[in-house]
Design an enzyme around this catalytic site. Structure first.
Site, PDB file in Angstrom:
ATOM      1  N   HIS A 113       0.831  -1.198   0.000  1.00  0.00           N
ATOM      2  CA  HIS A 113       0.000   0.000   0.000  1.00  0.00           C
ATOM      3  C   HIS A 113       0.870   1.254   0.000  1.00  0.00           C
ATOM      4  CE1 HIS A 113      -3.763  -2.150   0.902  1.00  0.00           C
ATOM      5  NE2 HIS A 113      -2.990  -2.963   1.584  1.00  0.00           N
ATOM      6  N   ALA A 158      19.691 -16.831   4.937  1.00  0.00           N
ATOM      7  CA  ALA A 158      18.503 -17.068   5.758  1.00  0.00           C
ATOM      8  C   ALA A 158      18.178 -15.851   6.611  1.00  0.00           C
ATOM      9  CB  ALA A 158      18.722 -18.287   6.643  1.00  0.00           C
ATOM     10  N   ARG A 163      14.840  -5.812  -0.148  1.00  0.00           N
ATOM     11  CA  ARG A 163      13.982  -4.709  -0.575  1.00  0.00           C
ATOM     12  C   ARG A 163      14.554  -3.941  -1.764  1.00  0.00           C
ATOM     13  NH1 ARG A 163      14.705  -0.231   4.231  1.00  0.00           N
ATOM     14  NH2 ARG A 163      16.845   0.279   3.699  1.00  0.00           N
ATOM     15  N   ARG A 178      22.194  -6.867   2.424  1.00  0.00           N
ATOM     16  CA  ARG A 178      23.314  -6.097   1.876  1.00  0.00           C
ATOM     17  C   ARG A 178      24.304  -7.057   1.208  1.00  0.00           C
ATOM     18  NH1 ARG A 178      22.100  -3.009   6.498  1.00  0.00           N
ATOM     19  NH2 ARG A 178      21.982  -0.785   6.032  1.00  0.00           N
TER      20      ARG A 178
END
Length: 183
Positions: A113, A158, A163, A178
């Site tokens: 959203h 893991a 993102r 990273r």
């Protein structure tokens, strides 16, 4: 490719109960009528674990294994020689290339959203596709957010939160994920 349309639950649980003598074929037939299902053309060596659900369309390649309790909400494309472990959650507009291995409890989330007004912070919904490159290995409990492309041959450690895009042949890890090293 083989395509699954509509909701589907694995028939294997019912078949096991019949073989064990817990259910008769007659009772199982009645129960099957209560569970939403769809016709599936089984791809060669396609295996589906108990309680795995599809809400299609889901395109499935050859030699695919989807383990128990996986939840796949299409449209999703799954390539050849793919392993999807238990309790995975895969949302619409996801593309999984050939030879990908996905560990248990992975979440691939393409929808979200916008930030809304103070009265309701979850604003307008959006879908951002996710693409997972050939030969990628995604470790247990990884979360991948919408709009991400994971390059071929990458490894996601893991517990990571992905993102942003991952370059090919790269090991990434952490929250947020990273760069760790080239492979």
């Amino acid at each position: 490719m083989y395509v699954v349309h509509g909701p589907r639950r694995s028939p294997q649980v019912m078949d096991r109960l019949i073989r064990m003598g817990v259910l008769t074929e007659k009772i199982a037939g009645r129960l099957r009528g209560l569970v939403p299902r769809t016709n599936v053309q089984h791809a060669p060596r396609f295996r589906l674990g108990p309680n795995a659900t599809f809400e299609g369309p889901v395109s499935i390649g050859r030699d695919v294994f989807v383990s128990r309790n996986a939840d796949i909400l299409g449209p999703v494309t799954i390539g050849n020689n793919v392993f999807i472990s238990r309790d995975c959650y895969i949302r619409k507009e996801t593309t999984i290339a050939d030879k990908v291995s996905i560990g248990p409890f992975v979440r691939i989330i393409t929808d979200g959203h916008e930030i809304g007004f103070p009265e309701q912070r979850a604003g307008d919904s959006r879908v951002e596709p996710i693409s997972i490159g050939e030969g990628t290995w995604i470790g247990a409990s990884v979360t991948i957010l919408g709009g991400v492309t994971i390059g071929a041959g990458s490894v996601i450690a893991a517990g990571s939160l992905v993102r942003s895009n991952v370059a090919p042949n790269t090991l990434v890890g952490g929250v947020p994920a990273r760069f760790i090293r080239s492979l």
